[in-house]
Design a protein around this motif. Structure first.
Motif, PDB file in Angstrom:
ATOM      1  N   LEU A   4       0.877  -1.319  -0.052  1.00  0.00           N
ATOM      2  CA  LEU A   4      -0.297   0.063  -0.545  1.00  0.00           C
ATOM      3  C   LEU A   4       1.255   1.286  -0.141  1.00  0.00           C
ATOM      4  O   LEU A   4       0.414   2.222  -0.840  1.00  0.00           O
ATOM      5  CB  LEU A   4      -1.039   0.192   1.549  1.00  0.00           C
ATOM      6  N   LEU A   5       1.829   1.118   0.870  1.00  0.00           N
ATOM      7  CA  LEU A   5       2.697   1.798   1.210  1.00  0.00           C
ATOM      8  C   LEU A   5       3.409   2.609  -1.297  1.00  0.00           C
ATOM      9  O   LEU A   5       3.754   3.565  -0.973  1.00  0.00           O
ATOM     10  CB  LEU A   5       3.846   2.671   1.714  1.00  0.00           C
ATOM     11  N   GLN A   6       3.879   1.231  -1.176  1.00  0.00           N
ATOM     12  CA  GLN A   6       4.562   1.954  -2.836  1.00  0.00           C
ATOM     13  C   GLN A   6       3.330   2.117  -3.461  1.00  0.00           C
ATOM     14  O   GLN A   6       3.504   3.304  -4.608  1.00  0.00           O
ATOM     15  CB  GLN A   6       5.058   0.661  -3.058  1.00  0.00           C
ATOM     16  N   ALA A   7       2.446   1.645  -3.138  1.00  0.00           N
ATOM     17  CA  ALA A   7       0.929   2.002  -4.641  1.00  0.00           C
ATOM     18  C   ALA A   7       1.329   3.746  -3.947  1.00  0.00           C
ATOM     19  O   ALA A   7       0.922   4.267  -4.272  1.00  0.00           O
ATOM     20  CB  ALA A   7       0.148   1.430  -4.156  1.00  0.00           C
ATOM     21  N   ALA A   8       1.243   4.293  -2.757  1.00  0.00           N
ATOM     22  CA  ALA A   8       1.032   5.766  -2.222  1.00  0.00           C
ATOM     23  C   ALA A   8       2.127   6.131  -3.021  1.00  0.00           C
ATOM     24  O   ALA A   8       1.396   7.027  -3.150  1.00  0.00           O
ATOM     25  CB  ALA A   8       0.825   5.771  -0.800  1.00  0.00           C
ATOM     26  N   ALA A   9       3.343   5.930  -2.842  1.00  0.00           N
ATOM     27  CA  ALA A   9       4.043   6.848  -3.431  1.00  0.00           C
ATOM     28  C   ALA A   9       4.135   6.675  -4.614  1.00  0.00           C
ATOM     29  O   ALA A   9       3.777   7.669  -5.407  1.00  0.00           O
ATOM     30  CB  ALA A   9       5.594   6.036  -3.181  1.00  0.00           C
ATOM     31  N   ASP A  10       4.037   6.263  -5.659  1.00  0.00           N
ATOM     32  CA  ASP A  10       3.666   6.227  -7.054  1.00  0.00           C
ATOM     33  C   ASP A  10       2.762   7.288  -7.476  1.00  0.00           C
ATOM     34  O   ASP A  10       2.645   7.763  -8.037  1.00  0.00           O
ATOM     35  CB  ASP A  10       3.156   4.883  -7.830  1.00  0.00           C
ATOM     36  N   VAL A  11       1.435   7.075  -6.463  1.00  0.00           N
ATOM     37  CA  VAL A  11       0.379   8.140  -7.138  1.00  0.00           C
ATOM     38  C   VAL A  11       0.438   9.543  -5.787  1.00  0.00           C
ATOM     39  O   VAL A  11      -0.134  10.283  -7.166  1.00  0.00           O
ATOM     40  CB  VAL A  11      -0.876   7.828  -5.461  1.00  0.00           C
ATOM     41  N   TYR A  27      -8.585   0.278   4.292  1.00  0.00           N
ATOM     42  CA  TYR A  27      -9.116   0.965   5.364  1.00  0.00           C
ATOM     43  C   TYR A  27      -9.378  -0.042   6.324  1.00  0.00           C
ATOM     44  O   TYR A  27      -9.001   0.606   7.297  1.00  0.00           O
ATOM     45  CB  TYR A  27     -10.411   1.064   4.904  1.00  0.00           C
ATOM     46  N   GLN A  28      -8.681  -1.340   6.263  1.00  0.00           N
ATOM     47  CA  GLN A  28      -8.458  -2.603   7.376  1.00  0.00           C
ATOM     48  C   GLN A  28      -6.734  -1.826   8.198  1.00  0.00           C
ATOM     49  O   GLN A  28      -6.291  -2.138   9.071  1.00  0.00           O
ATOM     50  CB  GLN A  28      -7.840  -3.681   6.838  1.00  0.00           C
ATOM     51  N   TYR A  29      -6.360  -1.169   6.713  1.00  0.00           N
ATOM     52  CA  TYR A  29      -4.598  -0.761   7.827  1.00  0.00           C
ATOM     53  C   TYR A  29      -5.095   1.058   7.479  1.00  0.00           C
ATOM     54  O   TYR A  29      -4.187   1.202   8.674  1.00  0.00           O
ATOM     55  CB  TYR A  29      -3.691  -0.965   6.214  1.00  0.00           C
ATOM     56  N   PHE A  30      -5.095   1.252   7.104  1.00  0.00           N
ATOM     57  CA  PHE A  30      -5.381   3.183   7.325  1.00  0.00           C
ATOM     58  C   PHE A  30      -6.287   3.852   7.069  1.00  0.00           C
ATOM     59  O   PHE A  30      -7.084   3.205   6.349  1.00  0.00           O
ATOM     60  CB  PHE A  30      -4.124   3.211   5.868  1.00  0.00           C
ATOM     61  N   PRO A  31      -6.711   5.019   7.695  1.00  0.00           N
ATOM     62  CA  PRO A  31      -8.880   5.186   8.024  1.00  0.00           C
ATOM     63  C   PRO A  31      -8.458   5.825   6.860  1.00  0.00           C
ATOM     64  O   PRO A  31      -9.710   6.149   6.487  1.00  0.00           O
ATOM     65  CB  PRO A  31      -8.258   5.984   9.449  1.00  0.00           C
ATOM     66  N   ASN A  32      -7.777   6.851   6.315  1.00  0.00           N
ATOM     67  CA  ASN A  32      -7.222   8.038   5.594  1.00  0.00           C
ATOM     68  C   ASN A  32      -6.349   8.013   4.913  1.00  0.00           C
ATOM     69  O   ASN A  32      -5.079   7.476   5.109  1.00  0.00           O
ATOM     70  CB  ASN A  32      -8.458   8.858   6.147  1.00  0.00           C
TER      71      ASN A  32
END
Length: 221
Positions: free
Chosen positions: A21-28, A54-59
């Motif tokens: 998820l963090l790698q995807a967020a970095a790309d976005v 949302y199981q891992y991050f609320p927002n």
């Protein structure tokens, strides 16, 4: 009785999912910027459902805080590896290589660092940690110049030179990260080093600012 391996496996799966998820967020964040990014876009990039995210991050803010914290930690480690007594005793051209190369490598490998840290609406916690890192880096630059300046600079001159050198580095770094990987980026790195060398040479000594460090030595008469 042996320890139940199930919790460890679940924990490992959770860590892998968080990294995904963090790698995807970095790309976005790199593609769209922090403000325009959304949790739906991050979930699509990670190829998971929004419910899984949302199981891992609320927002989005929580994702940015976790990603930013990890990147700042890595940057601090890089910072600690370049401003060493061994590097600071090097001649200016070699010192510039020793300091700039790891910093450039980190930012090129993690373009989300600049995209996230310089966003206009990044979470306050990230902005505070980035400001602390910025102040620490600037302090190290100032101390490096102070130790090598010949003749010694006044406090006002030292602040001005350190601020200018750091601003030149940041501006050049942004161009380097944006440049296509390969010969174009390599040329941008070389240009930044040339600018830094010619600016700092008259201050710390050791190199004629009118001499191109890459040029061959003139033949003896």
């Amino acid at each position: 009785m042996s320890e139940d391996p199930q919790p460890r496996r679940r924990q490992a799966r959770g860590e892998r999912r968080i990294s995904q998820l963090l790698q995807a967020a970095a790309d976005v964040f790199c593609a769209n910027g922090y403000t325009a990014a959304s949790t739906n876009a991050i979930a699509r990039e990670a190829k998971v459902s929004p419910g899984t995210l949302y199981q891992y991050f609320p927002n989005k803010e929580a994702i940015a805080v976790e990603l930013g914290g990890r990147l700042i930690h890595q940057m601090r480690e890089t910072h600690g590896q370049v401003f060493t007594p061994e590097n600071l005793s090097l001649p200016l051209p070699e010192l510039i290589d020793a300091v700039l190369d790891p910093m450039v490598e980190f930012n090129c490998a993690n373009p989300a660092f600049l995209a996230l840290m310089h966003g206009s609406e990044v979470p306050g916690r990230i902005a505070e940690e980035h400001d602390e890192l910025h102040a620490s880096l600037l302090s190290q630059v100032r101390e490096t110049i102070r130790a090598q300046a010949v003749p010694p600079l006044s406090p006002e001159e030292l602040d001005r030179v350190a601020d200018m050198a750091f601003a030149v580095f940041k501006g050049g770094l942004a161009l380097i990260v944006a440049a296509p990987e390969g010969s174009v980026r390599d040329a941008a790195v070389a240009e930044l080093k040339k600018v830094m060398l010619r600016y700092l040479s008259p201050i710390v000594g050791g190199t004629d600012p009118g001499t191109d460090p890459a040029a061959p030595a003139p033949a003896a008469l």
